[in-house]
Every structure is written in structure tokens, then in C-alpha cells.
Design a protein around this motif. Structure first.
Motif, PDB file in Angstrom:
ATOM      1  N   PRO A   1       6.136  -6.980  11.178  1.00 52.17           N
ATOM      2  CA  PRO A   1       6.912  -5.670  10.618  1.00 52.17           C
ATOM      3  C   PRO A   1       6.233  -4.980   9.499  1.00 52.17           C
ATOM      4  O   PRO A   1       5.531  -5.585   8.683  1.00 52.17           O
ATOM      5  CB  PRO A   1       8.183  -6.441  10.025  1.00 52.17           C
ATOM      6  N   VAL A   2       6.578  -3.589   9.450  1.00 48.30           N
ATOM      7  CA  VAL A   2       5.707  -2.728   8.568  1.00 48.30           C
ATOM      8  C   VAL A   2       6.755  -2.180   7.487  1.00 48.30           C
ATOM      9  O   VAL A   2       7.781  -1.765   8.019  1.00 48.30           O
ATOM     10  CB  VAL A   2       4.830  -1.757   9.238  1.00 48.30           C
ATOM     11  N   THR A   3       6.574  -2.309   6.387  1.00 44.11           N
ATOM     12  CA  THR A   3       7.443  -1.595   5.232  1.00 44.11           C
ATOM     13  C   THR A   3       6.184  -0.971   4.199  1.00 44.11           C
ATOM     14  O   THR A   3       5.238  -1.508   3.815  1.00 44.11           O
ATOM     15  CB  THR A   3       7.916  -2.837   4.499  1.00 44.11           C
ATOM     16  N   ILE A   4       6.804   0.427   4.016  1.00 47.78           N
ATOM     17  CA  ILE A   4       6.013   1.182   3.183  1.00 47.78           C
ATOM     18  C   ILE A   4       6.932   1.495   2.003  1.00 47.78           C
ATOM     19  O   ILE A   4       7.936   2.298   2.317  1.00 47.78           O
ATOM     20  CB  ILE A   4       5.314   2.286   3.750  1.00 47.78           C
ATOM     21  N   THR A   5       6.587   1.186   0.809  1.00 47.35           N
ATOM     22  CA  THR A   5       7.411   1.593  -0.276  1.00 47.35           C
ATOM     23  C   THR A   5       6.584   2.557  -1.172  1.00 47.35           C
ATOM     24  O   THR A   5       5.486   2.187  -1.704  1.00 47.35           O
ATOM     25  CB  THR A   5       7.726   0.504  -1.244  1.00 47.35           C
ATOM     26  N   ARG A   6       7.338   3.731  -1.346  1.00 46.04           N
ATOM     27  CA  ARG A   6       6.585   4.590  -2.372  1.00 46.04           C
ATOM     28  C   ARG A   6       6.834   4.697  -3.717  1.00 46.04           C
ATOM     29  O   ARG A   6       8.047   3.953  -4.014  1.00 46.04           O
ATOM     30  CB  ARG A   6       6.864   6.257  -1.798  1.00 46.04           C
ATOM     31  N   ASN A   7       6.315   5.038  -4.681  1.00 48.45           N
ATOM     32  CA  ASN A   7       6.622   5.092  -5.853  1.00 48.45           C
ATOM     33  C   ASN A   7       6.762   3.774  -6.415  1.00 48.45           C
ATOM     34  O   ASN A   7       7.860   3.400  -7.247  1.00 48.45           O
ATOM     35  CB  ASN A   7       7.982   6.091  -6.146  1.00 48.45           C
ATOM     36  N   TYR A   8       6.037   2.820  -5.998  1.00 53.33           N
ATOM     37  CA  TYR A   8       6.278   1.361  -6.287  1.00 53.33           C
ATOM     38  C   TYR A   8       5.891   1.111  -7.616  1.00 53.33           C
ATOM     39  O   TYR A   8       6.589   0.180  -8.443  1.00 53.33           O
ATOM     40  CB  TYR A   8       5.190   0.470  -5.635  1.00 53.33           C
ATOM     41  N   THR A   9       5.041   1.721  -8.406  1.00 54.21           N
ATOM     42  CA  THR A   9       4.727   1.592  -9.812  1.00 54.21           C
ATOM     43  C   THR A   9       4.919   3.089 -10.421  1.00 54.21           C
ATOM     44  O   THR A   9       4.968   3.903  -9.542  1.00 54.21           O
ATOM     45  CB  THR A   9       3.306   1.287 -10.078  1.00 54.21           C
ATOM     46  N   CYS A  10       4.960   3.117 -11.733  1.00 57.70           N
ATOM     47  CA  CYS A  10       5.437   4.401 -12.443  1.00 57.70           C
ATOM     48  C   CYS A  10       4.531   5.384 -12.746  1.00 57.70           C
ATOM     49  O   CYS A  10       4.692   6.507 -13.120  1.00 57.70           O
ATOM     50  CB  CYS A  10       6.383   4.259 -13.288  1.00 57.70           C
ATOM     51  N   HIS A  11       3.030   4.975 -13.001  1.00 57.70           N
ATOM     52  CA  HIS A  11       2.118   5.897 -13.650  1.00 57.70           C
ATOM     53  C   HIS A  11       1.383   6.753 -12.625  1.00 57.70           C
ATOM     54  O   HIS A  11       0.830   7.845 -12.851  1.00 57.70           O
ATOM     55  CB  HIS A  11       1.300   4.968 -14.351  1.00 57.70           C
ATOM     56  N   ALA A  12       1.195   6.001 -11.467  1.00 52.79           N
ATOM     57  CA  ALA A  12       0.184   6.617 -10.785  1.00 52.79           C
ATOM     58  C   ALA A  12       0.415   7.836  -9.951  1.00 52.79           C
ATOM     59  O   ALA A  12       1.725   7.826  -9.690  1.00 52.79           O
ATOM     60  CB  ALA A  12      -0.531   5.538  -9.591  1.00 52.79           C
ATOM     61  N   GLU A  13      -0.256   8.796  -9.619  1.00 52.64           N
ATOM     62  CA  GLU A  13       0.131   9.928  -8.879  1.00 52.64           C
ATOM     63  C   GLU A  13       0.492   9.587  -7.455  1.00 52.64           C
ATOM     64  O   GLU A  13       1.299  10.259  -6.830  1.00 52.64           O
ATOM     65  CB  GLU A  13      -0.881  11.041  -8.772  1.00 52.64           C
ATOM     66  N   GLY A  14      -0.036   8.605  -6.988  1.00 52.23           N
ATOM     67  CA  GLY A  14       0.551   8.136  -5.450  1.00 52.23           C
ATOM     68  C   GLY A  14       0.743   6.655  -5.739  1.00 52.23           C
ATOM     69  O   GLY A  14      -0.547   5.993  -6.067  1.00 52.23           O
ATOM     70  N   SER A  15       1.547   6.013  -5.206  1.00 52.38           N
ATOM     71  CA  SER A  15       1.814   4.405  -5.612  1.00 52.38           C
ATOM     72  C   SER A  15       2.552   3.807  -4.424  1.00 52.38           C
ATOM     73  O   SER A  15       3.653   4.134  -4.250  1.00 52.38           O
ATOM     74  CB  SER A  15       2.451   4.085  -6.777  1.00 52.38           C
ATOM     75  N   VAL A  16       1.669   3.103  -3.523  1.00 53.42           N
ATOM     76  CA  VAL A  16       2.567   2.742  -2.262  1.00 53.42           C
ATOM     77  C   VAL A  16       2.249   1.171  -2.245  1.00 53.42           C
ATOM     78  O   VAL A  16       1.373   0.711  -2.383  1.00 53.42           O
ATOM     79  CB  VAL A  16       1.970   3.341  -0.991  1.00 53.42           C
TER      80      VAL A  16
END
Lengths: 237, 237, 237, 237, 237, 237
Positions: free
Chosen positions: B13-28
Motif C-alpha cells: 500500500p502506498v500513501t503520499i502525504t503532502r505538507n507533512y512539515t510546515c517549513h519546507a517549500e515541498g514536504s512529503v
């Protein structure tokens, strides 16, 4: 089409000189055209800590490039205080390839370190290194048998390696530096003399490649490695 | 046959969560089963020295494993004072894969660093890292467009990666740790969503493999990566 | 007055998640508002060389910050080749605090390493780390008792920690990043759940502070730590 | 009760020798009993990169211990290839204490580095270092004024430091090595000659301490530091 | 008396091969019997920071030993992460010797780095390195003149070096490894082809030596170096 | 002619203070004029790994310079993370000189480390270090005899060292910094009190030197070292 005038499947002249230096149990200078790599195999009793007590041997490799083996001088890794990522990647590849060729359980708790040092570079240093290191390994294993360190020959097969790539849209074998630095794709293939693959590493430098291109490159590699196996046998006879 | 009960072509099973942390311009945060990798993309103006004055951008990656991401604790690389060979090999692979996906000349002299840190490991950390890093990269590029750092979208295609191997004589996709540690052969394939290959790295851990086995593995990879591309698109929509 | 609108003695919402990762004997994610620290406790048989033969156990801690846990990316310590002074200072503090909580002579010659890795930072990472690490430590000690490594519970008391400071002339508890970077004084207090002090570290960043200010800060810390002890107990029940 | 026969509030004989070496702009040998620390302040034009363009000065400190300053020889940090955590912790403390004493904006873009090297150790090396370093700093600032590098005296107040602790249940000031290695609690206090606190660091080595004990220790520190300020003034007159 | 059957003043056969590799501006393989050192001189525009703005050039040397140049394998310095004391000592000696031979002010702000890498060792590697490096230096300087980087030849004289020692009570020239490891005294002498001394380093390994012995050794060195100068000239013609 | 007004053979005032610090088994502060070096000899049971099982002792030395021992501050080697080439060269020289003075086989498997730390530098730090270290060594050997670690005195002779050079065309003894930095040639000579040479190292900084000049320098060294031997004896009586 190729800067060297070679045909697409034509590899550079190969020279393998055994006993190149006098101290190592196996010492081979291998030349793929202007690429020259000195492969010294050193035998020592004992194995590294993580292998102790398993009754098996160990084979590892280290890779280095003399600072002025290349067109412009690169920093000496010993002076910079660490080996670069490329060096690590290559010496891990050489080590894995050699270990795959040997039945470690028939080696006793002994270690062979193969030092591959590039005297002069013109593309393909890692594939030359693997091809030469295997010959040095054979000499080192023979040394061990003569000295009674091992009873049977633990070598399962010879390994050799070649680089292939897509240069100006065409698959070619054994890229030299001018081709390597302009190629769309660069692939290193390590194979046994029984025609099987030990390692394959293909990288799209510029353009992703298709399955058809992959297969064309692998086909070129198969033929080239058969030639390299012949050179290895000639050197050993 | 597989310890997990999966079919040979079935990925975890694959899960992709965006905006996982708040500082990085992209955080997955990407999960392939129990493998969890945090991919943070950081945008900075300017490029490293060796790229200066070319009018191009630069993308690079760094990889790390929390000391207890694995069954037994491994030493912290920062405390040992250097990154190991495996870490270097992996972060170079991630960096090459991401650079292949982007038209650097459309990025301006800006840099994106993607940090891939393994929170929990169960095999396939490098392929999960590449797959998640590409999503973080898209978010970082979108951030740059919103901020006016770039005018056009420099992304050429999405990239994703999967491990395939020969386990107990059968080709299987997306090896977990129990399979990975027992497999004869392990191959990592990075592909574009246009069905082309960016990178292929196959290693015979125990037994050399044939061309037929190679092709069977590549076939499995092709299907798995198509699935991963769907997961990436779902996450981005 | 506070950027977050909190009262001077109000700490941020605290969340403690046990078993956050699956391999460590104790694995706790602790959150103080936007500050998130993963605390993994690893049990191993044996002690470091300097403790051998004393019949005692050993507890130590390592601290790390993911490169993009912060507003701007900081260099990866593993890549730079050494841990910075701040990192060393913090991990020594965590280690001392945990050792003070445990009767090492009741642990046998076993070691617990607690890795505190900051996933996201918003001030107070070292105090969150200590508070979470103590919960992970309890889980690790329980694991040791279940496995028969120890007979009795060597824990003497729970420890928790909070930062207090003088912000715009007022003593406040649990400074977040905007407060921390503007505070005149920053003090970290580590206490037991029996109301005693393990460690106190106060630094005048801008202005020296008086004894009265010190006492006001310590008073705030006492109350905050009592709250943290409750959160620890809730998590453990 | 104390091994040295001192009363609980009695500090060791203090000697401050200015101009101890001939090259440094400020050079002070400070002795707290058998603890001897050489504090050399060096003035250089310019500031480190992270301070450039702010129109401010910078003050920092480095700390070292000669290998045989102690009862048994410890490894030379230069030979081991890194400074230990304790060294880093101490030099950061000295640097912060000195910066707190000076109005950096009145220093111009100049740097003062204070090297504190322990010639002989008997407990309290960091507090002796801070007390001596402040005198060396004054000499360095005076040198700058004479040379026209600064116009006004940027010193805000003198700083001095003392260690206090709980030894055999009693609060004592200025612990020597036999006390320090047996104390329940060890606290270092840095104060201004205006009676305010710059830094306080208290650690429960064996037993957590109460608020009453903390206050008793701080009270001892206050008196001791007043004495140290007198020694500093005597040396400077 | 000598293991090799040589007379006391007899040096080993000397071979100097120019243009040994194809990239370096000067590339010399020098052999003193079984000692083989590759000396590559690299020319680059610009000088190191500490030489900038003086209108002078800079010459420096680096020395390395392939891990299996010796009877038993020694660790690779790049892998250990630092150059050893012996390596540093030797490369500093080579650098000083070469700089003494050249008028740096006639070189413009250009740098020559001479890499001396020992392919095979049998005693006397540093003296062979200096003797070969000087020939490589000449080739590099000629390259600079052809390219118009310099107008006049900045070479003041040729330098060459030999080891001499007291072996079994007798002064001998050009010690090989069996002699070197058993000698009472070992002395390295660097001289110009005008008969003057650049550097003399004599060490009593076992027994202190007298002034008479010193003079006997120096006398042997003088004759040997004259022979080496002839070999250098033959190679350059 | 000399900046200091000394005659060509006149050395600077020499002061040797024993028991300078209280912990080391031998502790000597030696002063050659403004050059001050602290030499601490530490005795420990056991020998380094490469000496184990030979029934012999070991003597080694380490050298360091306080950052502001010199006119301008130099970087702290511990902070830079490595010892420089000059430091390595000097500490190897000191170690060799001391080992030559002692019959290691009469020392048992014990080690003496002599730390030579330069408190203040004005030229000649290495020769002062050797001269002082030998006195500290005698004290350490006496300590071993009193403690019963050794039965007989293993000292073969005293060693001392002096620098000589060609300054403004004249041979001079014991160069101070102004002379050292302007000299054509610099030579360090280590001799026994029986008038034999342990080590001689001469370097042409500017101009190559003749045999006559070499002999004149050695002659000066011989006389100076005889004086130093007297100072050593005075200190020991």
C-alpha cells in the motif's frame, strides 16, 4: 561516427600485464586503450570483524585515481580527508563483482583486498578495473593454493565488465572519454564468462532511454565481455 | 510464496502525504507499507560554485536514515563524522533521477535540495525516496512559480522508482526487508511517467542472473511504476 | 502580549504518541505545539568500554535536527562531517537528565541509547526532547523487564523539561520560536515529578537578569513541568 | 569539612597576572588555587562571514586543556581530530559571557578571540577562564582605543564566574577537584559587577536539588563573585 | 658486504622515462632499481590565497604511496581520512627542494603541483621522487614557455637527491629496503648540479654518529648526486 | 650584526624550571630567551599495539603551539580538526631524538609521552622543546625507578638541540624569530652529551649552501649544545 573511428561494437585495444609490480600476490596492469588501471590483490590471514567466526573468507576492493590521471588535476582524496561519492560507488561495485565470482566459504577466514588505482584515465576506468581485478584475483587465489592456505579453487567463474551507451543516438560499446562526456546514456555491465549478469547500472545522463535501447546496449555488452574473457584467458595462459 | 502473502507483481500500500512539515517549500511523507520516508524540498536562490554563470538551476538530494529506523540501531552518521558508502550511493541516485526530470535551464540560477530522511525502514527506502521526492519537487517548483522565481514549469515528466528482484527463483516487485535480505538479485528501476528508463541498477547478490530474468524484472517494474505514477497524480490533485 | 496569544504561564498543546515507529524498544513522538521530536530508545546488551566491569548500566542520548526542520535549511551534520557545538551541548544535557532519573546499578550491564530527532522545530526542541525521551525510556525499561534483562524497575522518578524566559520584560513559559529569538533571557529547567531540579541553564541573551527574575522564571517552570508530568502519565496509562 | 580546610563560602587564593605572554593584545594568567588558565585576547580587523555588513564587532572564545593539565593524561584534541563535547560546551559558555559584557555595536567590524588554555587543572577551570578572560578583554579593548580602532569603551560591566555546589550535603563555593568529583550538585554562575546574572548552569550529578538548595548556592555565588570583581579591579589598577 | 653486492658508493640502476602518462604537462617515471615513482607536474593559472598579489608563482608537491607498493599492504590514506606524518614530512621536503630550484618571481602568478606517487617501493622513495620531480618540473616549465605563460626560464639549477647511511659500520650510498631497515643511520641529501646543498636530513636510527661519519656520508652523496644529474641531463636531451 | 646584539656563537639566556606543573611525572618549562616551551612527561603502564609483546618500552612526543604564542594568532589545530604538517614534522623529530637517548629494552612495557606545548614563540621552539623534554624525561625515569617500574636507569646520554643558520652571510647560533625569518639557511642539530649527532636537518630557505658553510654551522652547534648540556645538568642537580 565515433571520434576514434571505431565501429559501434568495437572495443579499444586491450592489454593485460601480469606481475606488474613485485610485492602483491596478484598484480595486473590493464589497459583499455589509453585507460590504464593497476590492480593489486593482497592476501592476508583473517577477516574483518563483521565476518569473524563464520568460517568464510572476504574479498573487498578499493579504488583510487592518481590526481593527474585526468585532463585536469583533481584534488588528492587523502589530502582532502575523504573519499568522494564517486570513488565509494565504484569501489563498492568492484567489491560486489569480485565477491560474486568466488565461493567465499571455500576461502577459509582469509581476506583479499584488491586495490585498483587509475594511472591514466580515458573513460571506462571502473570496467577496466573489474576486468583486471579478476585476473589479479586469480593470481592471488593461486598463490593461496600454493601456500596451502586453501585446498580447492574457490573461483566460480571469471567476471569482466564493459561500458555501453547511446552516443549521438547510436548504441556503442566501450566509450572513451570524449564519448562518455557527450553520451545520452551510460551503462556499465558486469558479466560472468558463463554469459550471466552480475551487475547492470544504466543512467540516463541527458535523455531517458527505452526498453529497446536498453536491450541493444545489453546486446553490445554481451559481445564485448566475451572478447574481454578471451583477453583474460590469454593473459592467464 | 511471499512472506507478506502478496502476489509477485503486487506492490505494498502506498500513501503520499503532502505538507507533512510546515517549513519546507515541498514536504512529503511517503509510505511503501512499513517504509516511511520524509522528503523535504528546499528552494534557495543561487547555485553551487561549479554551476555559477551558466544561467541554469541545480537540483540535488541528501539521504539519511534515523539511527533506529531499522531493526537494530545503526550509528548516527553525524556522530561518526562521515556518511557511509551506501548513503552516498543512494543520495547520488536520487539527485540524478530528479535532475533528469527537470529542464535545469528553465529554473534560473536557483537550487532545490531534497532531503530524504528515512523515519522507518522495511526495504525499498531509496525507491520510496525517489517517488516521494518527485512530488515534493513539484510542490517546490509550484512555490517558485507563485513567487515569480520561474516563469514556466520546468518539469519534463514525473519520475518514480521501484525495486524488483528474484526471490526464491521468482521475479517479484517491491521487495520488503525479509525478501530483500534473502533475494538472489535486487534491481532498482527509475522511470518516467512516459514509460522510459532514467536509471536501472541490478545486482546479483547471490546468483548471477540471465537476460530473461532481467527482462522479467524490468517488466514488473514497468507495471509497478505506472501504479506509482497514479498515486503521485492522486496526491497532487 | 505573546505572539501566540497565550498567557504568560500557558504552555502549548502537548501531544505524546507512543509506539510511533515499530522497531525501537521505546518510540515516542512528542509535540509542543509545532515542535515535533521523535524519541527512539534502543536497548542493547553490554556497556561502553569506560563502564565495563562496574556491574552498572548506561544511558546516553543523541540529538539531531532534520536539515529542513527549521525556517531555512541548515547543513546536514553528517555531510559536514561533524556535529556542531549546539548539538553536542543538547545531547549531553538530555543524557545527563535521563541518567539522573535511573538507578544505573539496577540496570545490569546494559545500555539504552535515546535518539531525539527533530522533525519540525518551533522553539523548545531540547525540552520537548527530554520530556518525550523519558516516556520512551520507560517503555524501553518495561521491555527489559518483560525480557528478563532486569528484575526491578530502576526508574527513580519521571523527568520533564520546559523553557522559560523574559520576553518583552515579562517572564513567560514554553517559548516558541518568535519569542525565543527575541527574548532577553532563555532558561531551560529539567525537574523530577517529585518537584526537584535536575538541571537549570539560564542565559542572558541580551540583558543580564536579576535574582527576582530568576525566581519568577523558576516558579513558572515548576508549574509547567507539573503539567508535563500529567501528560507523561496520561500517555503511559 | 572541606578537604582543603576552607569554610563553605571561602574561595581559593586568586592571582591575576597581566601581560603574561608578550604577543597577545591582552594576556592574563589567572590562578584559582592550583587551577591555572592562560587567557590570551587577540584583536583582528574584520568579522566572521555571518556578521559582515552589520557594523558590529564580534567576540568569541576557544578553550583547551593541555594534555597533562590533569591527574592522568588525556588525549590531545588536535591529534584526535576533534574537540570534545565538554570543550565545545565550555568555549560556547565563555564566548556568550564575554559578548554579554560588551556593546558589540560600539566595536566596529573588529573581532576579539579569547583563547583560554588550561595549564594546570584542579576544578573550576571554566569559571577561572571567564574571570581571567574578562581582564584580558579589557586590555584588548584598551589596545584598540589606543590604536584608534574604537572611540569609546564598549565595555558595559565586568563579568566573573564561580562554581558552587552541594558537597556532603552542604553548599560550598569554588569547588576544587576533590570536591567537584564527589559533589551531589555542581553549579556555575556568571555575574556582572552590577550584581546581575549572565548565565547559570546547575546540574544534579547524583541527587536532584531543591529550590532552597538552589538559592543557597546562588547566594554563595553572589558573594564569591563580588570578591572576584575586587581581584579583577586590583589587577587592572 | 651489501645485500645487493654493490660497492659502498655504487647506486642502483637509474631509469628516467619522460611523458609516462599523457595528460600532465610533465610526466616522469623514475626508477632507482626496484623503486618506481611516478612524478606528474600540473600547471595551473593562479596561486594559492597566501601568495596572491605578490606577482610570484608557487610550486608545491604531494606524495602518496599505492597501498601495495610495499611488502605488506598499508592502509589507503584516502580511506583512513588523513595523510600520515611520514607522508606530510616527505611532501614538504619535495616541495621545498623544488621551490629552491626555481626563481618564483619569474613564474608569474601560476602554480605547479608535482604529484609523486610511489608505484613500487624498495627504499629511497623520497630521493627518487625529488630527482624525478625535477625533470617533470623542467617539462612543465618548458610547456609554460611554449604557451607563452612565462617569457624566461625560471630554473636556477637542477636538483637531485640521494640517501646515504651507515650500514654495518660502513658508509654506503642509495640504500635499498633491506639496508634501510637495518641501517644505524639514514641521511637524505638534496643538492644542486652546481654542487651545493639544498637540504640535508640525517637521523641516527640506532647509534648516534660522529662528525667523521657525517662527512663520509656527505662525500658519498656528492658523488652519487653528480651521477643523478647526468641521468637527468640524458633524459632531457 | 645580529638584531639582538649577540655574537655569532652566543646563544640566548637559557632557563630550565623543573616541576613547573604539579601532575606530570616530569614537568619542565624551558626558556631560550623569549621562547617558552612547557614539556610534560607522562608515564603510563603498557605500550601501543605495534610494540606489544616485545618486552620493550616506548617513548613518543606531541607538539603544540598555543594559538597566540606567535605574533599573529594562528588557528587552533583542535578546532581545524587536524594537526598541520609542520606540527607533525616537529613532534616526530622530538620523539626520535628522545628514543635515541634511551635503552627501550630496559624500560619494561611502559610508555612515556612527552607533551611539548609552546607558550610563547620567538624562534627555536623545536630545539628548546628537545632540550627541555630530555630533562622532563629524566624526571619521569627517576619517578619510574622510585616506583619500582624499572630497576636500572635506561638513559644512555642526555640530548639537546640548537638551531644554527646563515644570517646575512654569517653562520650564527640559536636564531631568534627576526633572524629565522630572514636567514638564508636554517639547520637544526640534535646531539648527545658525548658529542655525537642524533639528528641534523638543514634547509636552504633562500640560497643553497656549501660544504664549508655546513661545517661552520655544525661547529657552532657543537659548542652551543655543550652549553645546553651544562644547563641541563645544573637544572638536574
Amino acid at each position: 561516427m565515433r571520434p576514434s573511428g571505431r565501429t559501434s561494437q568495437q572495443i579499444r585495444p586491450v592489454t593485460i600485464t601480469r606481475n606488474y609490480t613485485c610485492h602483491a600476490e596478484g598484480s595486473v596492469l590493464i589497459e583499455f586503450g589509453d585507460t590504464k588501471v593497476l590492480c593489486n590483490a593482497s592476501v592476508t590471514a583473517g577477516v574483518p570483524r563483521f565476518m569473524k567466526g563464520k568460517g568464510q573468507g572476504w574479498i573487498t576492493a578499493e579504488y583510487g585515481m592518481l590526481p593527474r590521471a585526468t585532463h585536469t588535476r583533481s584534488d588528492r582524496e587523502a589530502a582532502r580527508g575523504k573519499q568522494g561519492g564517486r570513488t565509494m560507488e565504484i569501489q563498492r561495485l568492484i567489491g560486489r563483482s569480485l565477491r560474486a565470482a568466488v565461493d567465499l566459504s571455500a576461502m577459509g577466514e582469509n581476506t583479499i583486498v584488491v586495490d585498483c588505482d587509475v594511472i591514466q584515465a580515458d573513460g571506462g576506468t571502473r570496467t577496466a578495473a573489474i576486468t583486471g581485478a579478476c585476473v589479479a584475483l586469480v593470481d592471488a587465489l593461486n598463490h593461496m593454493r600454493k601456500n596451502g592456505m586453501i585446498k580447492v579453487n574457490p573461483l566460480k567463474f571469471m567476471v569482466a565488465a564493459i561500458s555501453v551507451g547511446i552516443y549521438k543516438g547510436e548504441p556503442v560499446a566501450d566509450l572513451d572519454y570524449p564519448e562518455d562526456s557527450a553520451a545520452d546514456t551510460d551503462m556499465n555491465v558486469v558479466m560472468t564468462d558463463t554469459g550471466k549478469i552480475i551487475e547492470i547500472q544504466g543512467t540516463a545522463e541527458e535523455e531517458p532511454f527505452s526498453f529497446e535501447e536498453m536491450n541493444a546496449m545489453v546486446e553490445l555488452a554481451k559481445h564485448a565481455i566475451r572478447e574481454l574473457n578471451d583477453h583474460q584467458q590469454d593473459a592467464l595462459n
